[in-house]
Motif scaffolding. Structure first.
Motif, PDB file in Angstrom:
ATOM      1  N   LEU A   1     -33.820  -4.404  36.709  1.00  0.00           N
ATOM      2  CA  LEU A   1     -33.743  -4.695  35.283  1.00  0.00           C
ATOM      3  C   LEU A   1     -34.928  -5.547  34.852  1.00  0.00           C
ATOM      4  O   LEU A   1     -35.325  -6.475  35.553  1.00  0.00           O
ATOM      5  N   PRO A   2     -35.496  -5.259  33.693  1.00  0.00           N
ATOM      6  CA  PRO A   2     -36.621  -6.065  33.205  1.00  0.00           C
ATOM      7  C   PRO A   2     -36.146  -7.455  32.812  1.00  0.00           C
ATOM      8  O   PRO A   2     -35.067  -7.617  32.230  1.00  0.00           O
ATOM      9  N   ALA A   3     -36.929  -8.448  33.130  1.00  0.00           N
ATOM     10  CA  ALA A   3     -36.545  -9.823  32.825  1.00  0.00           C
ATOM     11  C   ALA A   3     -36.664 -10.089  31.327  1.00  0.00           C
ATOM     12  O   ALA A   3     -37.689  -9.791  30.726  1.00  0.00           O
ATOM     13  N   PRO A   4     -35.617 -10.639  30.706  1.00  0.00           N
ATOM     14  CA  PRO A   4     -35.731 -11.009  29.292  1.00  0.00           C
ATOM     15  C   PRO A   4     -36.681 -12.194  29.119  1.00  0.00           C
ATOM     16  O   PRO A   4     -37.026 -12.883  30.079  1.00  0.00           O
ATOM     17  N   THR A   5     -37.099 -12.412  27.902  1.00  0.00           N
ATOM     18  CA  THR A   5     -37.915 -13.593  27.605  1.00  0.00           C
ATOM     19  C   THR A   5     -37.111 -14.850  27.936  1.00  0.00           C
ATOM     20  O   THR A   5     -35.911 -14.931  27.671  1.00  0.00           O
ATOM     21  N   HIS A   6     -37.786 -15.813  28.527  1.00  0.00           N
ATOM     22  CA  HIS A   6     -37.160 -17.087  28.902  1.00  0.00           C
ATOM     23  C   HIS A   6     -35.973 -16.865  29.841  1.00  0.00           C
ATOM     24  O   HIS A   6     -34.854 -17.339  29.601  1.00  0.00           O
ATOM     25  N   SER A   7     -36.213 -16.108  30.904  1.00  0.00           N
ATOM     26  CA  SER A   7     -35.172 -15.864  31.894  1.00  0.00           C
ATOM     27  C   SER A   7     -34.826 -17.148  32.632  1.00  0.00           C
ATOM     28  O   SER A   7     -35.671 -18.039  32.776  1.00  0.00           O
ATOM     29  N   PRO A   8     -33.591 -17.267  33.126  1.00  0.00           N
ATOM     30  CA  PRO A   8     -33.211 -18.474  33.870  1.00  0.00           C
ATOM     31  C   PRO A   8     -33.954 -18.563  35.194  1.00  0.00           C
ATOM     32  O   PRO A   8     -34.501 -17.581  35.702  1.00  0.00           O
ATOM     33  N   ASP A   9     -33.950 -19.755  35.762  1.00  0.00           N
ATOM     34  CA  ASP A   9     -34.696 -19.984  37.002  1.00  0.00           C
ATOM     35  C   ASP A   9     -34.195 -19.122  38.153  1.00  0.00           C
ATOM     36  O   ASP A   9     -34.959 -18.805  39.073  1.00  0.00           O
ATOM     37  N   ASN A  10     -32.927 -18.753  38.125  1.00  0.00           N
ATOM     38  CA  ASN A  10     -32.361 -17.980  39.238  1.00  0.00           C
ATOM     39  C   ASN A  10     -32.410 -16.471  38.997  1.00  0.00           C
ATOM     40  O   ASN A  10     -31.683 -15.718  39.640  1.00  0.00           O
ATOM     41  N   TRP A  11     -33.253 -16.013  38.077  1.00  0.00           N
ATOM     42  CA  TRP A  11     -33.416 -14.575  37.875  1.00  0.00           C
ATOM     43  C   TRP A  11     -34.052 -13.958  39.125  1.00  0.00           C
ATOM     44  O   TRP A  11     -35.024 -14.492  39.653  1.00  0.00           O
ATOM     45  N   PRO A  12     -33.524 -12.835  39.618  1.00  0.00           N
ATOM     46  CA  PRO A  12     -34.047 -12.236  40.857  1.00  0.00           C
ATOM     47  C   PRO A  12     -35.274 -11.351  40.600  1.00  0.00           C
ATOM     48  O   PRO A  12     -35.182 -10.134  40.530  1.00  0.00           O
ATOM     49  N   TRP A  13     -36.415 -11.971  40.495  1.00  0.00           N
ATOM     50  CA  TRP A  13     -37.648 -11.232  40.221  1.00  0.00           C
ATOM     51  C   TRP A  13     -37.999 -10.314  41.383  1.00  0.00           C
ATOM     52  O   TRP A  13     -37.741 -10.627  42.546  1.00  0.00           O
ATOM     53  N   SER A  14     -38.633  -9.194  41.049  1.00  0.00           N
ATOM     54  CA  SER A  14     -39.099  -8.302  42.115  1.00  0.00           C
ATOM     55  C   SER A  14     -40.215  -8.965  42.919  1.00  0.00           C
ATOM     56  O   SER A  14     -40.246  -8.880  44.146  1.00  0.00           O
ATOM     57  N   LEU A  15     -41.120  -9.634  42.221  1.00  0.00           N
ATOM     58  CA  LEU A  15     -42.252 -10.281  42.877  1.00  0.00           C
ATOM     59  C   LEU A  15     -42.398 -11.686  42.309  1.00  0.00           C
ATOM     60  O   LEU A  15     -42.417 -11.875  41.092  1.00  0.00           O
ATOM     61  N   THR A  16     -42.464 -12.668  43.199  1.00  0.00           N
ATOM     62  CA  THR A  16     -42.620 -14.064  42.807  1.00  0.00           C
ATOM     63  C   THR A  16     -43.913 -14.602  43.416  1.00  0.00           C
ATOM     64  O   THR A  16     -44.140 -14.463  44.619  1.00  0.00           O
TER      65      THR A  16
END
Length: 696
Positions: free
Chosen positions: A436-451
């Motif tokens: 899922l695409p990250a919304p604007t101002h996602s929370p710190d625990n959003w599971p990004w594909s690449l960090t």
């Protein structure tokens, strides 16, 4: 070899023949008619079952005639098989369902006591007609009882057609109830589920079941393979009555995968049958057309089509249809910004879905309802709906929503759940499953594909798994592309700049070749080409799936820069991540000129952003501003501008000793770390504040 059996032979071998479906296609029987059924019901039954040219209505008429003959002869197995086939035919036909009530009642009156079945195969064939009962009445008590009995019986049957028929009902039942893990145990873990010996029509129902399971497993490619195989059987055997339903399944899969072209192809293939098709077919057509219009951002058309489907389903009857079409209308209204109307549609879907325990529909309607309420700033209600939605999904292991869905809306509701610690582990897995695409101002625990972290030592994590640092300059080149993109900043990085930075002493042809190889290797390493984009001769990271500390710093700078009138709570909320980002200098340990330039630029941006934030905090809470300056100086001890601000603030607060301490710390750090003294501005401020003069 053709088997020419008389009516008496068919009657005598009925149960044995039932257990050997491989022999059915070898039966050589005269064409069945309603007139011949009175004297030859077994001939009529088998001729009807193996004649793939008959449509559902024709087949049902012949079976009804055979049923009447079996009843007059008190032939219980014949009665049960005819009743099961009649009920099951409504699954294929999907015309008016009211006649099913009488046939189901006839079946109930003839059901034997537990253990009273003439053979396991007969019992399995009768239980398998549950797919038709499920279509009519999802709360019918027979279904739950048959599901329990069928779970044991399906394991006892030998691999083959009878087992597969029963497995079809069990999988459909558990999928309808939202019991995805149980359906998966049947579809994926039960051995002997091949289609050998299955009649073409029965094979199609199984393939439809596989497609439905794949849809809810979020595996659209596997589902499309099942649909393609089913359409091949349709072409081979001329089973035209199944074609519409198969394309409807294909449209559902395509819409769930947001594949507009495939959805359009399936919907167009449905169109030719509408003029002579039942009312339910028209309803499905409008329903899927509404989904396609929504996918194409035509919300006005989507609303009208979804409303037509809902109105039609109300005429046909059935809570499952009503819930499904109310949900699709609600999503169209939500996309159009008509949040009040969308909420009402979601409530209608819930009112229809809850009594029949259709939990996947309940989950989806609650999720969309939470989105509607959130957009109306009804936060307490939104969070209550969100808690129930994600708890329902987590308890049942859902991997998808019902109907189609709006990825941005689901992503927003995932972010809201994570921000409020709602089913965090499950929601993070759901986000990763669907990328899922990250919304604007996602929370710190959003599971990004690449960090990506660059302040301090470089760190890269793919799906939260660190990308190891490999040895050798050549092996580092793919990761150097990531470093270069982040060093350049927020705007896309021109390829020409990359070539100059990473291969400064190489001729242009070799530079470009080296770049192409490095980019190819990077994309292979990441396994997803959309994470790093190359467009118009420029490289960039896709912020919908990639998080970087550089990007986070830029976002905070923008928010803090326009923070006039922000509350103290909001200002504090910005301060913590701002300080947390700066683990050290940009790409510490790297000494390339382009790294050093970026390092200095980000240090300056950090200091400016801290100063801006502190200036907003000072009038509201001077002590909090002091703390912010001190923590920022721990990170950037040579930032004289922050030291001056801290000294002046202490002095304004009458804290002369603290101002003196800040002054001395500034002088000490400059001398130890840089071998220099304070600047003229800092020395002049010290005199102004009555602090001791600096001495080298």
């Amino acid at each position: 070899m053709a088997l020419a059996l008389t009516e008496q032979q068919l009657a005598a071998s009925a149960l044995g023949l039932l257990a050997q479906p491989a022999l059915w296609t070898q039966l050589h029987l005269p064409a069945a008619t309603t007139a011949s059924a009175a004297d030859s019901p077994w001939t009529t039954y088998w001729a009807t079952r193996i004649d793939s040219s008959l449509d559902a209505a024709e087949s049902r008429g012949l079976l009804e005639a055979a049923f009447a003959a079996f009843t007059s002869q008190a032939d219980h197995p014949g009665e049960m098989l005819c009743l099961a086939s009649i009920i099951e035919s409504y699954y294929v036909d999907e015309g008016s369902l009211e006649p099913l009530d009488a046939w189901i009642a006839e079946l109930e009156r003839r059901l034997p006591a537990e253990g009273g079945w003439a053979s396991p195969e007969l019992e399995a064939r009768v239980l398998a007609c549950g797919v038709g009962i499920l279509l009519r009445d999802q709360t019918h008590p027979l279904l739950a009882a048959w599901a329990r009995r069928g779970s044991a019986l399906v394991r006892q049957l030998k691999p083959g057609a009878s087992r597969l028929k029963l497995a079809t009902f069990l999988a459909q039942y558990h999928l309808w109830r939202g019991e995805f893990s149980r359906a998966s145990l049947i579809v994926e873990a039960l051995p002997g589920l091949d289609m050998t010996g299955l009649l073409p029509g029965e094979a199609l129902v199984w393939l439809e079941t596989l497609a439905t399971h794949a849809r809810y497993a979020a595996e659209p490619e596997r589902g499309q393979q099942a649909i393609d195989a089913a359409l091949q059987i349709v072409r081979q055997h001329g089973l035209r009555q199944h074609k519409y339903a198969l394309h409807a399944h294909g449209a559902s899969l395509a819409l769930a995968a947001h594949d507009a072209k495939a959805a359009r192809d399936h919907i167009e293939a449905m169109r030719p049958t509408l003029d002579r098709g039942p009312q339910a077919d028209q309803t499905h057509y409008w329903h899927f057309s509404a989904g396609l219009a929504l996918l194409q951002c035509d919300t006005a058309s989507s609303i009208e089509l979804a409303r037509a489907a809902l109105d039609n389903s109300a005429e046909i009857g059935g809570p499952y249809r009503t819930a499904t079409h109310a949900l699709s209308l609600g999503q169209a209204l939500l996309a159009a910004g008509r949040y009040g109307d969308a909420t009402a549609a979601m409530d209608q879907a819930l009112a229809a879905a809850r009594p029949i325990d259709a939990q996947l529909l309940v989950f989806t309607a609650l999720l969309m309802r939470a989105a509607c309420l959130h957009r109306q700033d009804r936060q307490a209600e939104a969070l209550a709906a969100l808690q129930e939605a994600w708890s329902t999904a987590a308890a049942r292991g859902f991997r998808a929503t019902a109907v189609w869905w709006l990825p941005e809306v689901v992503a927003d509701m995932a972010a809201l759940a994570l921000a409020h610690d709602i089913e965090t582990g499950f929601v993070r897995r759901f986000v990763r499953l669907h990328a899922l695409p990250a919304p604007t101002h996602s929370p710190d625990n959003w599971p990004w594909s690449l960090t990506l972290r660059t302040f301090g030592e470089f760190e890269a994590s793919l799906h939260e798994t660190p990308l190891g640092r490999t040895g050798g300059k050549t092996a580092q080149r793919p990761l150097d592309l990531l470093r270069a993109i982040l060093a350049h900043g927020e705007s896309p990085l021109p390829v020409a700049t990359v070539l100059d930075w990473l291969w400064p002493d190489t001729d242009p042809g070799a530079q470009r070749k080296a770049f192409d190889v490095a980019l190819l290797r990077l994309r292979r390493l990441l396994g997803d080409a959309q994470l790093v984009r190359l467009e118009g001769g420029k490289l960039s990271l896709d912020g919908r799936w990639v998080w970087s500390d550089v990007g986070a710093l830029h976002g905070l700078m923008q928010q803090i820069g326009s923070a006039h009138g922000a509350s103290m709570a909001q200002l504090r909320a910005w301060g913590q991540p701002l300080l947390g980002l700066m683990r050290g200098p940009f790409l510490i340990g790297e000494d390339a000129p382009w790294v050093q330039s970026a390092r200095q630029r980000y240090q300056q941006r950090f200091v400016i952003t801290v100063a801006q934030l502190a200036s907003h905090i000072e009038p509201l809470d001077p002590a909090a501003s002091v703390q912010l300056y001190e923590r920022a100086l721990d990170i950037e001890p040579l930032a004289e501008s922050l030291s001056r601000r801290l000294m002046r603030l202490h002095s304004q607060l009458g804290q002369h000793a603290e101002a003196l301490r800040a002054w001395r710390a500034c002088c000490t750090m400059l001398g130890v770390a840089a071998g220099i003294g304070p600047s003229e501005d800092t020395r002049r401020l010290a005199v102004e504040l009555g602090l001791p003069a600096w001495r080298p």
